[in-house]
Design an enzyme around this catalytic site. Structure first.
Site, PDB file in Angstrom:
ATOM      1  N   SER A 141      -6.401   3.549   3.589  1.00  0.00           N
ATOM      2  CA  SER A 141      -5.873   2.668   2.746  1.00  0.00           C
ATOM      3  C   SER A 141      -6.759   1.889   2.021  1.00  0.00           C
ATOM      4  O   SER A 141      -6.684   0.500   1.514  1.00  0.00           O
ATOM      5  CB  SER A 141      -4.804   1.914   3.354  1.00  0.00           C
ATOM      6  OG  SER A 141      -3.658   1.294   2.446  1.00  0.00           O
ATOM      7  N   LYS A 157       0.037   3.568  -2.694  1.00  0.00           N
ATOM      8  CA  LYS A 157      -1.148   4.624  -2.674  1.00  0.00           C
ATOM      9  C   LYS A 157      -0.413   6.054  -2.312  1.00  0.00           C
ATOM     10  O   LYS A 157      -1.228   6.958  -2.589  1.00  0.00           O
ATOM     11  CB  LYS A 157      -1.911   4.524  -1.559  1.00  0.00           C
ATOM     12  CG  LYS A 157      -2.936   3.028  -1.772  1.00  0.00           C
ATOM     13  CD  LYS A 157      -3.740   2.657  -0.585  1.00  0.00           C
ATOM     14  CE  LYS A 157      -4.754   1.564  -0.949  1.00  0.00           C
ATOM     15  NZ  LYS A 157      -4.207   0.140  -0.401  1.00  0.00           N
ATOM     16  N   SER A 208       0.905  -1.094  -0.006  1.00  0.00           N
ATOM     17  CA  SER A 208      -0.133   0.035   0.129  1.00  0.00           C
ATOM     18  C   SER A 208       0.779   1.204  -0.129  1.00  0.00           C
ATOM     19  O   SER A 208       0.301   2.227  -0.153  1.00  0.00           O
ATOM     20  CB  SER A 208      -0.877  -0.034   1.142  1.00  0.00           C
ATOM     21  OG  SER A 208      -2.062  -0.951   1.020  1.00  0.00           O
TER      22      SER A 208
END
Length: 352
Positions: free
Chosen positions: A87, A27, A24
């Protein structure tokens, strides 16, 4: 990696360029694309997005999401918080389709920024970071992405400090546990975890004297371990180093002769404040020298053009380098002047 935000100096590293699954942390680049589109006015926080089948929360079992429902109307501002704070993989797909039409087009934009930032070991194939063999990054590259968010998109960066987000009556905490740690002033950035990536964390913190550090740990075996390792790095950096503003923006450092130009001299300095990071207490021992890339500067020169460097030394060792730039444009001179300069340089060349 432990990097000073202002100077870009890497204070500590272990395998900083080893390619890893970013999970993640991906992101952060998704958020950069969103923040840049907001800043450019291409989209607005109030814009409403209709959630399609592909962004449905149910498509992401056992992974982080903001729990979007099909056909729900959700604002860009909420989707952006869903990406940064909780997230949400579903939020990434919704935003990607809204901004770029398709996820593939959005990923192309992510990779354009990879090129723009000069990242050598990063490639994205998704906006959310679920494992893909062709999706990789490194600790060094992630620190650079983090610095770009803080510098280029201050409004976007503020969201990274928010501790929780409620959507669809579901309250979720930010997974960056260091935001709650009172012993260190962490105000971002992003966690990541998949079975193949392990536990990742990019953290940024400031000290009372406005020094900012960015730490990146990737592939840690435990959830808590990534916080422990990040905190150790940040505290060590603040305890052992200080960052100095060595030069003010647009301040003249040197005046140099310039040949073949419409003027005979050019002022050199830095267009932006120049920072260097040195071991604590060593400021008085610093020595500096400047070196030009070419012995004789020749027109045309454009404002901001790098023509050399300033090198800082401690105990005879080079410890920092700052680019030396032209502070003004110098156009090409007329035929007669250029002829005279050619003669001067030719004679000088005989004596060099």
């Amino acid at each position: 990696v432990l990097m000073d935000y202002n100077s870009g100096a890497v204070l500590a590293s272990l395998n900083p360029d080893q390619r890893q699954y970013p999970a993640s942390l991906t992101k952060m680049m998704t958020s950069y694309v969103v923040g840049a589109a907001l800043k450019q006015g291409k989209i607005h926080n109030e814009d409403m997005v209709t959630i399609g089948e592909s962004a449905w929360g149910r498509n992401f079992p056992d992974s982080s999401k903001m729990f979007l429902n099909v056909n729900q109307q959700v604002s860009v501002g909420d989707l952006n918080k869903g990406i940064i704070i909780v997230s949400g993989n579903d939020a990434c797909v919704a935003v990607a389709e809204h901004i770029s039409g398709t996820v593939a087009n959005f990923v192309d934009t992510m990779n354009k920024y990879v090129q723009q930032f000069g990242l050598k070991n990063t490639n994205f194939t998704t906006p959310h970071g679920l494992d893909d063999p062709n999706q990789y990054s490194t600790a060094r590259d992630m620190a650079i992405i983090g610095a770009h968010i803080i510098r280029d998109l201050p409004e976007e960066y503020k969201i990274y400090a928010e501790k929780d987000f409620t959507f669809n009556k579901i309250k979720q905490p930010n997974r960056n546990g260091l935001l709650w740690d009172k012993t260190i002033n962490v105000d971002g950035m992003k966690t990541g975890h998949t079975s193949q990536a392990g536990y990742n964390l990019v953290a940024s913190a400031t000290s009372p004297n406005n020094m900012r550090l960015i730490s990146v740990v990737m592939g840690v075996p435990t959830y808590k371990g990534r916080e422990v390792e990040s905190k150790k790095l940040l505290q060590w950096g603040f305890a052992n180093f200080e960052t100095l503003k060595a030069h003010k923006a647009n301040e003249k450092i040197s005046t140099q002769s310039v040949y073949y130009g419409d003027k005979g001299e050019v002022q050199l300095g830095l267009l932006q404040d120049g920072f260097i990071t040195v071991p604590k207490g060593k400021q008085a021992d610093l020595k500096a020298r400047y070196e030009l890339d070419n012995k004789y500067l020749q027109a045309p020169l454009t404002k901001g053009q790098v023509v050399g460097k300033i090198v800082y030394q401690l105990d005879g060792k080079d410890v920092a380098i700052v680019n030396l730039q032209a502070l003004e444009d110098v156009q090409e001179g007329g035929f007669l002047g250029k002829g005279w300069d050619w003669l001067v340089l030719t004679i000088k060349g005989l004596f060099d």
